[in-house]
Design an enzyme around this catalytic site. Structure first.
Site, short mmCIF file in Angstrom:
data_model
loop_
_atom_site.label_atom_id
_atom_site.label_comp_id
_atom_site.label_asym_id
_atom_site.label_seq_id
_atom_site.Cartn_x
_atom_site.Cartn_y
_atom_site.Cartn_z
N HIS B 171 7.65 7.39 -3.27
CA HIS B 171 6.97 6.66 -2.21
C HIS B 171 7.05 5.17 -2.43
O HIS B 171 6.79 4.68 -3.53
CB HIS B 171 5.51 7.11 -2.10
N HIS B 195 -1.42 18.52 -3.70
CA HIS B 195 -1.77 19.70 -4.48
C HIS B 195 -0.57 20.34 -5.15
O HIS B 195 -0.70 21.07 -6.11
CB HIS B 195 -2.50 20.74 -3.61
N ARG B 259 -17.04 -10.01 10.73
CA ARG B 259 -15.88 -9.20 10.34
C ARG B 259 -15.78 -9.26 8.83
O ARG B 259 -15.32 -10.26 8.26
CB ARG B 259 -14.61 -9.77 10.98
N CYS B 305 -11.45 -12.72 16.03
CA CYS B 305 -10.79 -11.66 15.27
C CYS B 305 -9.48 -11.29 15.97
O CYS B 305 -9.40 -11.25 17.20
CB CYS B 305 -11.70 -10.44 15.22
N TYR B 442 -2.60 -7.49 10.42
CA TYR B 442 -2.64 -8.71 11.22
C TYR B 442 -1.24 -9.23 11.55
O TYR B 442 -0.91 -10.39 11.32
CB TYR B 442 -3.46 -9.79 10.48
#
Lengths: 605, 605
Positions: B171, B195, B259, B305, B442
């Protein structure tokens, strides 16, 4: 009150105007040769053309209002048919001094009224400019003695002498018309419809003198690249074919769009002088060599006309202005002295109290010596990162005459109208330029504002332009072949204020799927806020030749497969283009930056 | 390959997770008390929560991908019903450490699947974290010795011990999970579905130790104004009711949207220190008093925001993020030292080679000491007209804890995410902040980019925000009376980058007629590019109670008369808002600035 426009052009009147050799000729007539092309300029003032030209813009605006009123007052009017063929319509309009302007007005009327311009049945226009035996006769000398309110203000139109004192008082723009006081408003007087003010006749010899002293101010225009498509020839305004723009990151100078407001001045670089006023009481004069002694600063900057892509907006509803396509934009390298350096040299300091604007005047002017003018904020002028320059080179060569030889201001990130060409004068000021182009043009308005309600004082002059983009290849209406089911689309994107283009999205299915275009040419290594140059992009997008896009014309068994491609750009403020023109429509057709949409016919390879 | 999310939450599994006292409780259960609220922080690392928190964001992004995949893989799944009542759903989710985040994920899943979250029938999730008698038993000490690839990388979840060496290698974000190596990923491990890597069991005593060392990092949050409506409580994120915004040009501090990304730190102003690094080799330390010795600079600036108005965008298609209304924006006066002055004091020069960004770190951090971080361009930081300040006052008073006490960066014109609160450190650098919020959040994307295709390196971090506006009064869905046939509409408008709002257009007939709003509050006498404050506006617009707008419900004889009002703002670059959310949709729901539209019911007065 002046009569509205429709009283001015009944068929019977047009002949008489043709006789006066100026604006309009009778339908089907070959345009007459101007009476005396070679006559010297100096006696123009005697003829009063001076004032006519000075008043032109006021008249122009007034006309716009009248045009709007046309439709609502059809009941008491006669019908006057304009030629539906644009070529014929152009012939029908004489080619004289302000042909392009008049052409634009009539084109506008044509669009607005569907080809039918109306004339009032109640007017008696035959009398305009005609001899009225019941009134006294005057000479030009008599008339020139009536040039102020105290003596009454007289002007002439053809053989008519008119007292416009009241008109001047009644009209907000009246003071401008005073420039014609004591002279003739020929050939534009007819547009103002002041026949009620008639007060006498002008002697026949003097009429000849008026007409004899006209010459073509556009006689000395430079040669242009034949690929430039003019939207008006006098003044010259033209754009290159759209696909040319994506051929190279730097637009060749001779293919760069041209936006002239007035005739191109002839400037001798040896005697060229730039005047700088407003810093203290001193006037500074710089020769071309003086300017070249400042550090040479080179920028790559896109310049775009405020009216670029106006043609698309005008499809929603007619607008006033040159019918630009999407190529009234170009990208070039510009070299010259920093405006900041010049201003510092004259003693201007950063944040100098009382200084808010820097005005520019060009050497291009009308016969009343009203120059093209514009201004920018002193912040932009003085910003060390603002890159405003007095350019003497474009793409490494001296400027072409059409682009401002020998000196043009280049204000990057700002509407082209402020990059004043043939720079004559800089004025450091606490006020914006008072020029028409700063005050009464190049501003945006709400879509519901029309020429009856517009108030130019209520909108700010356009400076930074919003984000825009256009598809340059393929062009609208063309036939294209797909390659592996894909269509290659190329275009430009740009945003004002030094904003970088961060993304261009393209869709061929009405926005169901957007494809991120590859940005193939963009200036690298540029610091934030200084992305003056455009971005060229391309997108190889899959096109579904789906059944919904196939129009089978049953009768002729022709299978046409149209695809509409849209492009939108996003800049570094993440501002993006509005979707459609409907909600950004404005009466001047500026800021026309909605999604660019081209429809192409997919042909089988 | 990890299993997708739907394998992770079958009903039978939820009980076992409830047993572990952390994230989820069985439907209908009262949330359990945390096992040991008062336990000291220091042993958190032993428990390995450290790593769990550090890995959270990676997991979070991974989850987003899985969510998208849910719909396409319904054929082999069982159905798990979430409570449809949001209150019940909230109860159903435990309130522990990252409740808000988990809540958001489940809310997202809920929206995406219409209340049905799916679970795979082929998974055997009962085994996760359970004892596997066939595998060996380990202690925490054993596990902590496996913390690098060479020794294999082990982590724990409940009583399971997992070898994630392969996972880390497979990954891209795997390296982050290494922070948990040798410890536990409790309680977020369940979200990763690893698992298949099970390799042993953790001794029961050690499980108790893991659970015993958890405490609520949100135990010391400040009190908030009851009018603030939270979109998440931990971390606290809330906005005031929309009409509050147009009550005053300056938003009261206690009603200013909050925020927070992490728990609010408790800072003693007496010992507060700001560290400045990166200018030469020296580190500079400033106390609060030191900062206050710099010239005090006051600006009025709006902070917004990036996700403001996300709720509207998510109606087109779900997005990931807090479900903000249109009030995640506020306007305040901020006083403090100019960042430029501070940086000059440390020796930074204008245009210093190699310096391109100024990074900020907050005192808010997760238990792995990863702080909130962001950066801005050095141009913005050093611009004498950029007005970036280290604020110690908001509206004339010391900052509230929620707004960054004692020092918050205020970067006017820029997305709120860069106005770092509880400022701990400034780093002058040649690189952007490497924080999650600068690199992987963002940012804006093309509407067709989803969580499978998103590449955060391809988009620039949001800095300046695009032009926006909202109708604050009346609010959507309310009933209003007309006065003389007119509806009074009030709202705000703002644009990033210091652009002034030059016009707000309002329509009540779908754009057929636009009305120019009156700008009732706007900072005067501001030079171009420094309009940091919003503009409040109002428009008294005629509303046609036309038959087309009247819905007569025949059976109940109720006459309802809905009108939809739209607003759009235009800034000084003549940028305007996009019409709709469809073509600006992005997976994070940021930059949500399409026309604001409210539907109100006109009642007869």
């Amino acid at each position: 009150m002046p009569l509205p426009l429709f009283r001015l052009m009944p068929p019977s009147t047009l002949g008489s105007y043709a006789m006066s050799g100026c604006l309009l000729t009778r339908h089907n007539h070959t345009p007459p040769r101007p009476p005396n092309r070679g006559t010297v300029k100096r006696s123009l003032q005697v003829a009063g053309l001076v004032g006519a030209l000075a008043a032109t813009w006021r008249m122009y605006r007034y006309l716009q209002v009248q045009m709007i009123k046309l439709q609502s007052r059809k009941k008491d009017i006669q019908i006057l048919q304009f030629p539906t063929d644009p070529v014929r319509r152009n012939e029908w309009i004489s080619y004289y001094t302000f042909r392009s302007m008049i052409k634009e007005i009539i084109d506008y009327a044509f669009e607005y009224t569907g080809g039918v311009v109306t004339a009032s049945s109640e007017s008696s226009p035959d009398s305009w400019g005609q001899v009225r035996p019941d009134l006294p006769w005057y000479t030009l000398a008599d008339i020139s003695s009536h040039s102020c309110k105290e003596n009454r203000i007289w002007v002439t139109f053809s053989q008519g002498v008119y007292d416009i004192t009241e008109f001047v008082e009644q009209h907000p723009g009246g003071e401008k018309i005073l420039m014609a006081a004591g002279g003739s408003l020929e050939p534009f007087w007819l547009l103002y419809a002041l026949h009620s003010y008639v007060s006498g006749n002008l002697s026949a010899e003097d009429v000849s003198e008026v007409m004899a002293n006209m010459e073509d101010p556009y006689a000395c225009e430079p040669r242009r690249h034949p690929a430039l498509k003019p939207s008006s020839k006098k003044p010259f305004n033209a754009e290159p074919p759209l696909p040319v723009l994506v051929d190279s990151f730097i637009t060749p100078a001779e293919l760069f769009y041209v936006r002239n407001h007035l005739p191109v001045p002839e400037v001798d670089p040896a005697t060229y002088e730039l005047e700088v006023d407003g810093v203290g009481s001193e006037t500074f004069i710089f020769s071309l060599d003086d300017i070249k002694k400042f550090p040479k600063h080179t920028i790559t900057a896109t310049i775009q006309c405020a009216g670029n892509r106006r043609g698309e907006m005008s499809k929603v509803k007619p607008v006033k202005g040159l019918n630009w396509g999407a190529a009234a934009i170009g990208n070039a390298t510009w070299s010259g002295a920093r405006l900041r350096d010049i201003l510092l040299a004259t003693g201007l300091r950063d944040n100098q109290p009382g200084v808010t604007h820097v005005q520019f005047e060009g050497l291009d002017s009308d016969p009343a010596n009203v120059s093209y003018g514009a201004s920018i904020s002193v912040e932009k002028a003085m910003d060390p990162c603002g890159d405003t320059i007095l350019a003497y080179e474009m793409n490494g060569n001296p400027l072409l005459r059409d682009h401002g030889f020998p000196i043009r201001v280049v204000v990057p990130g700002i509407v082209g109208a402020r990059s004043v060409k043939w720079l004559a004068r800089i004025i450091v000021s606490g006020e914006e330029s008072c020029s028409h182009w700063q005050q009464n043009d190049y501003k945006g308005f709400c879509p519901s504002v029309d020429w009856n309600t517009v108030d130019f004082t209520k909108s700010p002059a356009i400076q930074e332009l919003p984000v825009t983009s256009a598809i340059c290849d393929p062009i609208d209406g063309s036939s294209v072949e797909l390659h592996d089911g894909n269509l290659m689309v190329k275009g430009y994107a740009w945003s004002g204020g030094g904003q970088k283009i961060v993304r261009v999205d393209v869709t061929a299915d009405g926005g169901d799927t957007w494809h991120v275009a590859e940005l193939i040419a963009q200036e690298g290594n540029i610091r934030p806020g200084r992305h003056w140059a455009w971005t060229l992009w391309r997108a190889d997008i899959p096109v579904l030749a789906g059944s919904s896009q196939v129009l089978i014309l049953l009768l002729v068994f022709v299978c046409e497969n149209y695809v509409e491609v849209w492009a939108k750009a996003i800049d570094s403020s993440y501002n993006t283009q509005p979707e459609s023109f409907r909600n950004i429509w404005n009466l001047r057709g500026v800021l026309s930056n909605a999604y660019h949409r081209v429809k192409v016919n997919i042909v089988q390879s």
